[in-house]
Design a protein around this motif. Structure first.
Motif, PDB file in Angstrom:
ATOM      1  N   ASP A 100       0.830  -1.196   0.000  1.00 46.62           N
ATOM      2  CA  ASP A 100       0.000   0.000   0.000  1.00 46.62           C
ATOM      3  C   ASP A 100       0.872   1.256   0.000  1.00 46.62           C
ATOM      4  N   PRO A 101       0.898   2.020  -1.097  1.00 45.51           N
ATOM      5  CA  PRO A 101       1.738   3.227  -1.176  1.00 45.51           C
ATOM      6  C   PRO A 101       1.447   4.246  -0.079  1.00 45.51           C
ATOM      7  N   ILE A 102       0.178   4.399   0.296  1.00 39.77           N
ATOM      8  CA  ILE A 102      -0.179   5.350   1.349  1.00 39.77           C
ATOM      9  C   ILE A 102       0.402   4.906   2.691  1.00 39.77           C
ATOM     10  N   SER A 103       0.323   3.609   2.969  1.00 40.06           N
ATOM     11  CA  SER A 103       0.876   3.059   4.205  1.00 40.06           C
ATOM     12  C   SER A 103       2.386   3.274   4.265  1.00 40.06           C
ATOM     13  N   ILE A 104       3.061   3.118   3.140  1.00 38.03           N
ATOM     14  CA  ILE A 104       4.515   3.317   3.082  1.00 38.03           C
ATOM     15  C   ILE A 104       4.858   4.777   3.368  1.00 38.03           C
ATOM     16  N   LYS A 105       4.079   5.699   2.804  1.00 36.75           N
ATOM     17  CA  LYS A 105       4.335   7.122   3.036  1.00 36.75           C
ATOM     18  C   LYS A 105       4.139   7.492   4.498  1.00 36.75           C
ATOM     19  N   LYS A 106       3.089   6.952   5.121  1.00 38.69           N
ATOM     20  CA  LYS A 106       2.842   7.219   6.537  1.00 38.69           C
ATOM     21  C   LYS A 106       3.980   6.682   7.396  1.00 38.69           C
ATOM     22  N   CYS A 107       4.441   5.495   7.065  1.00 39.36           N
ATOM     23  CA  CYS A 107       5.547   4.885   7.798  1.00 39.36           C
ATOM     24  C   CYS A 107       6.808   5.723   7.637  1.00 39.36           C
ATOM     25  N   HIS A 108       7.074   6.196   6.438  1.00 40.45           N
ATOM     26  CA  HIS A 108       8.249   7.023   6.166  1.00 40.45           C
ATOM     27  C   HIS A 108       8.236   8.281   7.032  1.00 40.45           C
ATOM     28  N   LYS A 109       7.059   8.899   7.152  1.00 43.10           N
ATOM     29  CA  LYS A 109       6.944  10.121   7.949  1.00 43.10           C
ATOM     30  C   LYS A 109       7.257   9.846   9.422  1.00 43.10           C
ATOM     31  N   ILE A 110       6.744   8.737   9.929  1.00 42.24           N
ATOM     32  CA  ILE A 110       6.983   8.381  11.334  1.00 42.24           C
ATOM     33  C   ILE A 110       8.460   8.074  11.568  1.00 42.24           C
ATOM     34  N   VAL A 111       9.051   7.294  10.663  1.00 40.71           N
ATOM     35  CA  VAL A 111      10.458   6.923  10.809  1.00 40.71           C
ATOM     36  C   VAL A 111      11.359   8.150  10.736  1.00 40.71           C
ATOM     37  N   THR A 112      11.029   9.075   9.852  1.00 46.75           N
ATOM     38  CA  THR A 112      11.805  10.311   9.743  1.00 46.75           C
ATOM     39  C   THR A 112      11.828  11.053  11.080  1.00 46.75           C
ATOM     40  N   GLY A 113      10.672  11.096  11.739  1.00 44.96           N
ATOM     41  CA  GLY A 113      10.594  11.761  13.034  1.00 44.96           C
ATOM     42  C   GLY A 113      11.362  11.022  14.113  1.00 44.96           C
ATOM     43  N   LEU A 114      11.347   9.702  14.059  1.00 44.94           N
ATOM     44  CA  LEU A 114      12.027   8.895  15.070  1.00 44.94           C
ATOM     45  C   LEU A 114      13.541   8.964  14.953  1.00 44.94           C
ATOM     46  N   THR A 115      14.040   9.068  13.740  1.00 48.21           N
ATOM     47  CA  THR A 115      15.486   8.931  13.516  1.00 48.21           C
ATOM     48  C   THR A 115      16.171  10.230  13.100  1.00 48.21           C
ATOM     49  N   GLY A 116      15.400  11.298  12.938  1.00 49.67           N
ATOM     50  CA  GLY A 116      16.016  12.541  12.510  1.00 49.67           C
ATOM     51  C   GLY A 116      16.357  12.566  11.032  1.00 49.67           C
ATOM     52  N   GLY A 117      15.629  11.777  10.234  1.00 55.99           N
ATOM     53  CA  GLY A 117      15.803  11.825   8.781  1.00 55.99           C
ATOM     54  C   GLY A 117      16.869  10.918   8.217  1.00 55.99           C
ATOM     55  N   ARG A 118      17.154   9.806   8.921  1.00 58.90           N
ATOM     56  CA  ARG A 118      18.132   8.844   8.394  1.00 58.90           C
ATOM     57  C   ARG A 118      17.714   7.426   8.794  1.00 58.90           C
ATOM     58  N   LEU A 119      18.167   6.455   8.024  1.00 59.41           N
ATOM     59  CA  LEU A 119      17.879   5.055   8.320  1.00 59.41           C
ATOM     60  C   LEU A 119      19.121   4.241   7.988  1.00 59.41           C
ATOM     61  N   ASP A 120      19.681   3.592   8.991  1.00 56.30           N
ATOM     62  CA  ASP A 120      20.938   2.856   8.798  1.00 56.30           C
ATOM     63  C   ASP A 120      20.740   1.517   8.095  1.00 56.30           C
ATOM     64  N   ILE A 121      19.652   0.816   8.452  1.00 56.52           N
ATOM     65  CA  ILE A 121      19.421  -0.510   7.859  1.00 56.52           C
ATOM     66  C   ILE A 121      17.936  -0.678   7.551  1.00 56.52           C
ATOM     67  N   LEU A 122      17.650  -1.123   6.334  1.00 53.27           N
ATOM     68  CA  LEU A 122      16.292  -1.499   5.941  1.00 53.27           C
ATOM     69  C   LEU A 122      16.292  -2.997   5.659  1.00 53.27           C
ATOM     70  N   VAL A 123      15.499  -3.755   6.419  1.00 55.20           N
ATOM     71  CA  VAL A 123      15.395  -5.198   6.208  1.00 55.20           C
ATOM     72  C   VAL A 123      14.054  -5.500   5.547  1.00 55.20           C
ATOM     73  N   ASN A 124      14.091  -5.889   4.286  1.00 53.25           N
ATOM     74  CA  ASN A 124      12.875  -6.259   3.550  1.00 53.25           C
ATOM     75  C   ASN A 124      12.605  -7.740   3.769  1.00 53.25           C
TER      76      ASN A 124
END
Length: 307
Positions: free
Chosen positions: A62-86
């Protein structure tokens, strides 16, 4: 949710209890990373949240779900992500001749397009962190996993996608690691059990198909904890030149789980024919060939009874 700015972060998809993703959450958490666990049903992640991990609702299709998740993660990490596990995935066991194409599309939405969407959607955070993408593939990408053609095709797509992705992300400072997972205990193999259609050509050996449905959990599977421990340990190793990655440092390709190294050595030393032969015997497809031969013999004998 804890805001742990400055702490190394990892976002993991498909973290439902009983699966690989859930095990990875625990292991990355032990190693001191800020774990962001995701699942379509947020309620199944309560245990992880209680241990101090961040939990986010996410549907990778779901593209909308991904965008919402991205916004939350950005707030949690200060705009960076060290590891993405698919890790989010869907099993699919059905003979190629009996596939429902809409069902296959659903499998590809999760196993392939969901991975592509997550990488594209979180690329800015990964580039900012000079991060690492870990794509969970399978030995099924390399072996003729009988009655698993759709699943094999989806994991094969991830392998090819990851090889190209590694080249494209390399100049941006983002690395790609592919997990070639062998047999590992996971609830994913107990979720969706399809049945043979009444007109399937494989009805004469339906007991073989039934055995195949639980093949992973009954053939030397590694426990989820040991798999997670090895994968996390390898993913956190230092970066070394590509020429030495098979021996030291973080590997580009991580083979682990039941039958993983047996397959690697067999195909490397002897070639594809050995893998084909072993699978032919292991999945007992010779039984159908024998039955067919017997039917043909009876058909040939039938006229003589009326002469």
């Amino acid at each position: 949710m804890p805001e742990l700015l400055g702490q190394k972060s990892v976002l993991i998809t498909g973290c439902t209890p009983g699966g690989i993703g859930h095990g990875l959450c625990h292991e990355f958490h032990k190693q001191g990373l800020h774990v962001i666990a995701t699942a379509r049903d947020l309620s199944v992640l309560k245990e992880l949240a209680a241990q101090g991990m961040s939990t986010v609702q996410l549907d990778v299709t779901d593209p909308i779900s991904i965008k919402k998740c991205h916004k939350i993660v950005t707030g949690l990490t200060g705009g960076r992500l060290d590891i993405l596990v698919n890790n989010a995935g869907r099993t699919h066991t059905h003979p190629a001749l009996d596939l429902d194409i809409q069902d296959v599309r659903t499998t590809f939405e999760t196993n392939v397009f969901g991975v592509m969407a997550m990488v594209a959607g979180f690329s800015d955070l990964l580039i900012e962190a000079q991060g690492l993408v870990i794509n969970v593939a399978s030995l099924a990408a390399l072996v003729p996993y009988a009655f698993g053609s759709a699943y094999c095709a989806s994991k094969g797509a991830i392998v090819s996608y990851s090889r190209t992705l590694r080249q494209e992300l390399r100049p941006l400072g983002v690395r790609v690691m592919v997990c070639m997972v062998g047999t590992v205990k996971s609830n994913i193999h107990n979720r969706v059990h399809r049945s043979l259609p009444e007109n399937s050509v494989y009805q004469p050996i339906k007991e073989v198909f039934q055995k195949r449905l639980t093949f992973v959990n009954n053939n030397s599977p590694y426990d989820t904890e040991s798999f997670s421990r090895e994968l996390v340990a390898n993913s956190l190793k230092k970066e070394v030149p590509w020429l030495f990655r098979s021996w030291v440092g973080r590997p580009d390709w991580f083979y682990y789980g039941g039958l993983a190294w047996l397959l690697w050595w067999g195909s490397t030393l002897f070639g594809e024919w050995v893998v084909d032969y072993v699978c032919w015997r292991m999945f007992e497809l010779w039984k159908l060939e024998n039955l067919r031969s017997r039917v043909e013999e009876l058909h040939d004998e039938q006229p003589s009874k009326f002469e």
